[in-house]
Design a protein around this motif. Sequence first.
Motif, PDB file in Angstrom:
ATOM      1  N   ILE A 131       0.863  -1.246   0.044  1.00  9.72           N
ATOM      2  CA  ILE A 131       0.127  -0.081  -0.038  1.00  9.72           C
ATOM      3  C   ILE A 131       0.872   1.255  -0.065  1.00  9.72           C
ATOM      4  N   GLU A 132       0.701   2.331  -0.938  1.00  3.94           N
ATOM      5  CA  GLU A 132       1.431   3.337  -1.064  1.00  3.94           C
ATOM      6  C   GLU A 132       0.662   4.473  -0.479  1.00  3.94           C
ATOM      7  N   VAL A 133      -0.508   4.520  -0.663  1.00  4.04           N
ATOM      8  CA  VAL A 133      -1.754   5.564  -0.338  1.00  4.04           C
ATOM      9  C   VAL A 133      -2.887   5.246   0.471  1.00  4.04           C
ATOM     10  N   VAL A 134      -2.980   6.075   1.591  1.00  3.84           N
ATOM     11  CA  VAL A 134      -4.238   5.771   2.060  1.00  3.84           C
ATOM     12  C   VAL A 134      -5.280   6.930   2.047  1.00  3.84           C
ATOM     13  N   LEU A 135      -6.512   6.835   1.668  1.00  5.98           N
ATOM     14  CA  LEU A 135      -7.511   7.949   1.327  1.00  5.98           C
ATOM     15  C   LEU A 135      -8.650   7.617   2.272  1.00  5.98           C
ATOM     16  N   ALA A 136      -8.846   8.754   3.133  1.00  2.00           N
ATOM     17  CA  ALA A 136     -10.146   8.676   4.204  1.00  2.00           C
ATOM     18  C   ALA A 136     -11.101   9.598   3.658  1.00  2.00           C
ATOM     19  N   PHE A 137     -12.187   8.919   3.523  1.00  2.00           N
ATOM     20  CA  PHE A 137     -13.611   9.724   3.070  1.00  2.00           C
ATOM     21  C   PHE A 137     -14.320  10.206   4.267  1.00  2.00           C
ATOM     22  N   GLY A 138     -14.252  11.543   4.905  1.00  2.00           N
ATOM     23  CA  GLY A 138     -15.168  11.970   5.745  1.00  2.00           C
ATOM     24  C   GLY A 138     -14.344  11.761   7.226  1.00  2.00           C
ATOM     25  N   ARG A 139     -15.010  12.468   8.206  1.00  2.00           N
ATOM     26  CA  ARG A 139     -14.491  12.980   9.577  1.00  2.00           C
ATOM     27  C   ARG A 139     -14.167  11.528  10.353  1.00  2.00           C
ATOM     28  N   VAL A 140     -15.055  10.648  10.513  1.00  2.00           N
ATOM     29  CA  VAL A 140     -14.786   9.497  10.773  1.00  2.00           C
ATOM     30  C   VAL A 140     -13.997   8.520  10.291  1.00  2.00           C
ATOM     31  N   ALA A 141     -13.713   8.382   9.097  1.00  2.00           N
ATOM     32  CA  ALA A 141     -12.563   7.719   8.547  1.00  2.00           C
ATOM     33  C   ALA A 141     -11.393   8.351   8.810  1.00  2.00           C
ATOM     34  N   ASP A 142     -11.297   9.593   8.852  1.00  2.00           N
ATOM     35  CA  ASP A 142     -10.269  10.392   9.203  1.00  2.00           C
ATOM     36  C   ASP A 142      -9.620   9.847  10.585  1.00  2.00           C
ATOM     37  N   GLU A 143     -10.587   9.744  11.728  1.00  2.00           N
ATOM     38  CA  GLU A 143     -10.581   9.533  12.811  1.00  2.00           C
ATOM     39  C   GLU A 143      -9.998   8.014  12.987  1.00  2.00           C
ATOM     40  N   ALA A 144     -10.722   6.996  12.269  1.00  2.00           N
ATOM     41  CA  ALA A 144     -10.365   5.582  12.033  1.00  2.00           C
ATOM     42  C   ALA A 144      -8.694   5.347  11.908  1.00  2.00           C
ATOM     43  N   TRP A 145      -8.567   6.161  10.988  1.00  2.00           N
ATOM     44  CA  TRP A 145      -6.905   6.169  10.552  1.00  2.00           C
ATOM     45  C   TRP A 145      -6.140   6.824  11.729  1.00  2.00           C
ATOM     46  N   ARG A 146      -6.464   7.829  12.390  1.00  2.00           N
ATOM     47  CA  ARG A 146      -5.636   8.501  13.370  1.00  2.00           C
ATOM     48  C   ARG A 146      -5.577   7.386  14.324  1.00  2.00           C
ATOM     49  N   PHE A 147      -6.728   6.735  14.540  1.00  2.00           N
ATOM     50  CA  PHE A 147      -6.467   5.686  15.795  1.00  2.00           C
ATOM     51  C   PHE A 147      -5.410   4.549  15.480  1.00  2.00           C
ATOM     52  N   TRP A 148      -5.537   4.010  14.252  1.00  2.00           N
ATOM     53  CA  TRP A 148      -4.499   3.172  13.687  1.00  2.00           C
ATOM     54  C   TRP A 148      -3.230   3.667  13.790  1.00  2.00           C
ATOM     55  N   LYS A 149      -3.136   4.735  13.384  1.00  6.19           N
ATOM     56  CA  LYS A 149      -1.766   5.323  13.270  1.00  6.19           C
ATOM     57  C   LYS A 149      -0.998   5.525  14.635  1.00  6.19           C
ATOM     58  N   ALA A 150      -1.797   5.692  15.840  1.00  7.28           N
ATOM     59  CA  ALA A 150      -1.330   5.798  17.233  1.00  7.28           C
ATOM     60  C   ALA A 150      -0.900   4.431  17.675  1.00  7.28           C
ATOM     61  N   THR A 151      -1.145   3.190  17.103  1.00  2.00           N
ATOM     62  CA  THR A 151      -0.903   1.866  17.720  1.00  2.00           C
ATOM     63  C   THR A 151       0.511   1.894  17.155  1.00  2.00           C
ATOM     64  N   PRO A 152       1.374   0.821  17.866  1.00  2.00           N
ATOM     65  CA  PRO A 152       2.931   0.600  17.533  1.00  2.00           C
ATOM     66  C   PRO A 152       2.913   0.271  16.317  1.00  2.00           C
ATOM     67  N   ALA A 153       2.103  -0.642  15.494  1.00  2.36           N
ATOM     68  CA  ALA A 153       2.155  -1.118  14.245  1.00  2.36           C
ATOM     69  C   ALA A 153       1.818   0.167  13.253  1.00  2.36           C
ATOM     70  N   GLY A 154       1.145   1.200  13.600  1.00  6.92           N
ATOM     71  CA  GLY A 154       0.844   2.126  12.959  1.00  6.92           C
ATOM     72  C   GLY A 154       1.974   3.281  12.753  1.00  6.92           C
ATOM     73  N   GLU A 155       2.501   3.507  13.883  1.00  4.73           N
ATOM     74  CA  GLU A 155       3.659   4.311  13.835  1.00  4.73           C
ATOM     75  C   GLU A 155       4.723   3.974  12.992  1.00  4.73           C
ATOM     76  N   SER A 156       4.926   2.583  12.571  1.00 10.93           N
ATOM     77  CA  SER A 156       6.031   2.161  12.118  1.00 10.93           C
ATOM     78  C   SER A 156       5.792   2.215  10.412  1.00 10.93           C
ATOM     79  N   ILE A 157       4.473   2.757  10.074  1.00 13.05           N
ATOM     80  CA  ILE A 157       3.944   2.609   8.522  1.00 13.05           C
ATOM     81  C   ILE A 157       4.256   3.880   7.830  1.00 13.05           C
TER      82      ILE A 157
END
Length: 271
Positions: A131-157
């Motif tokens: 995966i090269e790009v992630v697109l989030a449509f709408g506020r809750v989708a952006d929130e979902a991605w930010r929740f993931w990015k806050a995990t140890p696995a997400g921080e390394s992506i």
Amino acid sequence: MSHPFDPGYVAEPFLTLCSEYPGADVYPPDQFRTEWGPIFHRGRLDGSARILVIGQDPAQHESVIRRCLVGEAGRRAQGLLRKLGVTRSYVVINTYLYSVYGSVKARTRKDPRLVDYRDRWIHALLAGGRIEVVLAFGRVADEAWRFWKATPAGESIDVGYAALTHPTQPESASNGDKVKLAEATTALLRNWNKALQAVAPRVQHPDVPTPFIAYGDAWADDDRIGIPEFDFPAGLPAWMREQDGWARRVGPDDLAKRRNITIRIPKGVLT
């Protein structure tokens, strides 16, 4: 004539994910239409996807077809993907497995069981490193991605990312007012242009190398495109793929509409 189709969930970890999905204990029925079942994805699960799209929640068309973003929002999103040169190598999931009923409480949005299961999907889709790009449509989708990015696995992506206005936000925000609809559409398309310019350099493996052409201030004829047959389950009627409006929630009150999805074959299909 050959009819390509999506074979579904034929390999791990998706077999397990589809057998371990959360139900009404995690998705409260006063906030979600859990009675229509979960909708998991649309697109490639074979590791070939280059773009991950995070949507919001399934509508009635998705409940029938069992795939994400298959209505008008999906056609607009498909047009955006084409501007990035991606016509096949994408995968779509939603923030929520079930259709939203009313509004979702903050406590529900942050329920670790809901978030953790969604994070398992994101992790599975990003695990191969393609995966090269992630697109989030709408506020809750952006929130979902930010929740993931806050995990140890997400921080390394490290991927390109853009939060975009939801494809049908202008219609929902304008409430039938044509002037407000036009203004909201222009605002959406400017938001999408900015996002495209930001993430386009991160798409290193497009399906079809495509020069960037910005959106105008209103939808052009070719800005929305059909969703390919290979995204759908085998044997789906063509009219379900080619147009909207064939599925409606019908009834004299909210409960009756919740219990009913009426399917009507469009005019012109039968003579």
